[in-house]
Design an enzyme around this catalytic site. Structure first.
Site, PDB file in Angstrom:
ATOM      1  N   GLY A 193     -14.806   2.692  11.030  1.00  0.00           N
ATOM      2  CA  GLY A 193     -15.509   3.923  10.669  1.00  0.00           C
ATOM      3  C   GLY A 193     -15.508   4.853  11.863  1.00  0.00           C
ATOM      4  O   GLY A 193     -15.263   4.417  12.990  1.00  0.00           O
ATOM      5  N   LYS A 201       0.933   2.371  -6.026  1.00  0.00           N
ATOM      6  CA  LYS A 201       2.177   2.786  -6.670  1.00  0.00           C
ATOM      7  C   LYS A 201       3.219   1.658  -6.706  1.00  0.00           C
ATOM      8  O   LYS A 201       3.861   1.429  -7.729  1.00  0.00           O
ATOM      9  CB  LYS A 201       2.738   3.991  -5.918  1.00  0.00           C
ATOM     10  CG  LYS A 201       3.911   4.647  -6.586  1.00  0.00           C
ATOM     11  CD  LYS A 201       3.441   5.599  -7.651  1.00  0.00           C
ATOM     12  CE  LYS A 201       4.557   6.367  -8.279  1.00  0.00           C
ATOM     13  NZ  LYS A 201       4.044   7.367  -9.222  1.00  0.00           N
TER      14      LYS A 201
END
Ligand code: XMP
Length: 558
Positions: free
Chosen positions: A100, A414
């Protein structure tokens, strides 16, 4: 640890004292009033392999997910404030806490939810995730210590850990952090260090592990082995996530969702809608009707290919609407690219709705939403992104129709969609098709779209595609196509002067279309393409090759 125990998936990492997770939590909860107070996770039910990736705002969270999936383990990225109820059905066999951008000491710094530690499954904290483990479980994080960014060499300590199983003692790793671990929580052992991070990896006896470096990025070449070790050796996963298991599970889920309802699906010719339609057809057969809107802006043989695949070969209910006159009429006189997109998007929805209305009662709309879209909208929420092109997704949702969505690919990347497509029996040609924009050839004709110009760009595009395929380069390229420019220039053919159009060839390599580089196509290939276009397409007498990258250019010319 014995080899047998490891194979059974024991998550013991390094023994140092016998402090229980609950004891750590008491320490953590005592210090932070805002610690979530969820109920402890219920015992896991039937065996299912999934891992939850808790996102703390890292740009790499989706990449962690990608790597985990590559290890044949199913995973989902969940926001750091997700409730246990919202993720319980995943039955995670482990948690991964992402990196983060912030510091654990920032005001309002996101914390790992209590269930992460209470569920008694292994936890892997990466960068910020590691610092959180230290911070929440009673260790100490040094604020704003010397920033370490880039490659470092990780040296393993002598403590035995399955995490580094099969790896050499020193490996290159990618670092990107400011804060670092000063003191480990009770019960943890240091597993590895770098020159700048005395504690670059730590672990305890309960399978809670922290890594200061990023195993998910390509700059940590053995990172995937480390993640695999965590998944297989620590969490006890065995890698059951495959195309076959996905298809079986999806068929069941679609049947449960759809019941006896009717589903419609817009086929675009692209791989996503092709896989969605095939999957739903497998699940509910004739309850699915596909609508293929031929905008007249497609490439050569595209419409035939769609008819052959879905109607002739698969025997699906397919409505083929030839709407090219409508689209061309609406586009008449329009030159602005955004206006073209807008008109095409609107008209598409109108045609689609008209056709759907003819079917009678319809309950569901099938869509080829993929995981990156889901992650992006779930995690970035309202983040404003400057609009560069509107990218009206032709084939997108007609929201006014008020249909429930069926989105069987919403947890796939994908390349997973491609694998599933192949496993469903779709051809390689269909599955490995380069992306094609919804507004089609309209944005590859600079200026007004006319029937004649469409014929010209279609003929040039056909040559580009076939030559690229013949040179075995089609799959290496993200996209390759022809653009018809309004530029006319003088040429000579035989004994006569010509005044023809200029066609530009665009061929790019890219990972995700966000950035792209122009492809270094061999000169001979470019020469063949150019020769054929000027000889076979009468309106064209000049061919140029686009050598701009994205940014600052874009892939399409409009
Ligand atoms: P650009 O030109 O912005 O394109 O670099 C990035 C990717 O998006 C495709 N693209 C579109 N796709 N509707 C679409 O569905 C559009 O309006 C559109 N414009 C560009 C482009 O082909 C490339 O893959």
């Amino acid at each position: 640890m014995t080899e047998k125990k490891r194979r059974q998936g024991s998550h013991r990492v390094a023994v140092s004292g016998d402090v229980e997770v609950s004891a750590y939590l008491e320490i953590a909860e005592g210090r932070r009033d805002e610690q979530p107070q969820e109920e402890p996770a219920k015992p896991l039910g039937e065996e299912r392999e999934a891992v939850a990736i808790v996102d703390f705002g890292s740009q790499y969270s989706w990449l962690i997910a990608r790597r985990v999936r590559e290890c044949s383990v199913y995973c989902e990225v969940v926001p750091h404030d997700a409730t246990w109820e919202s993720i319980a059905s995943l039955q995670p066999k482990g948690f991964i806490l992402s990196g983060g951008p912030g510091s654990v000491y920032d005001e309002g710094a996101p914390q790992a939810p209590a269930y992460v530690y209470k569920s008694q499954v292994p936890v892997l904290g990466i960068c910020y995730g590691m610092q959180l483990i230290a911070h929440q479980l009673g260790g100490r994080v040094a604020l704003g210590a010397k920033r370490e960014y880039g490659l470092a060499v990780l040296h393993q300590n002598s403590v035995s850990t399955p995490l580094f199983e099969g790896l050499p003692p020193d490996i290159p790793v990618w670092m990107s952090h400011g804060d670092r671990i000063e003191d480990m929580p009770p019960g943890f052992n240091s597993l590895a260090y770098t020159d700048n991070s005395p504690i670059a990896a730590m672990g305890n006896d309960q399978g809670i592990i922290g890594l200061q470096f990023h195993p998910e990025v390509v700059h940590t070449p053995q990172g995937k082995n480390i993640l695999r070790n965590f998944l297989y050796e620590v969490c006890g996963c065995s890698g059951t996530w495959t195309s076959g298991s996905f298809i079986a599970e999806s068929i069941e889920r679609i049947r449960n969702q759809v019941g006896k309802g009717k589903v419609i699906c817009a086929l675009s010719g692209g791989v996503d809608s092709a896989v969605v339609a095939t999957l739903i057809n497998r699940a509910v057969g004739d309850q699915l009707t596909c609508i293929f809107v031929d905008t007249g802006l497609l490439r050569r043989e595209e419409a035939e290919r769609i008819n052959n695949t879905f109607q002739k070969n698969m025997n699906m209910n397919l409505i083929h609407v030839n709407a090219s006159d409508r689209f061309l009429a609406k586009l008449s006189g329009v030159v602005d690219p955004e206006e073209k997109r807008h008109i095409i998007g609107e008209e598409f929805v109108r045609v689609f709705e008209e056709e759907a209305a003819k079917i009678g009662r319809v309950d569901f709309l099938a869509q080829g939403t993929l995981y990156p879209d889901v992650v992006e909208s779930a995690l970035t929420g309202s983040r404003t992104v400057a609009t560069i092109k509107t990218h009206h997704n032709v084939g997108g949702l007609p929201s006014e129709m008020n249909l429930s969505l069926v989105e069987p690919l919403r947890f796939l990347f994908k390349d997973e969609v491609r694998e599933v497509g192949l496993a469903l029996g779709l051809t390689e040609e269909m599955v490995y098709r380069q992306p094609f924009p919804g507004p089609g050839l309209a944005i590859r004709i600079i200026g007004e779209v006319t029937r004649e110009r469409l014929e010209t760009v279609r003929a040039a595009d056909w040559i580009v595609m076939n030559e690229i395929k013949n040179a075995n380069m089609y799959r290496q390229l993200w996209q390759s196509f022809a653009v018809l420019t309004p530029v006319r220039s003088v040429g000579v053919m035989g004994d006569s002067r010509t005044y023809g159009y200029m066609v530009a060839i665009r061929a790019v390599t890219s990972e995700d279309a966000m950035t792209a580089d122009w492809a270094r196509l061999p000169y001979e290939l470019l020469a063949r393409i150019s020769n054929r276009i000027v000889n076979e397409v009468p309106e064209v007498n000049r061919v140029v090759y686009d050598i701009s990258s994205k940014p600052p250019s874009t892939i399409e010319w409009e």
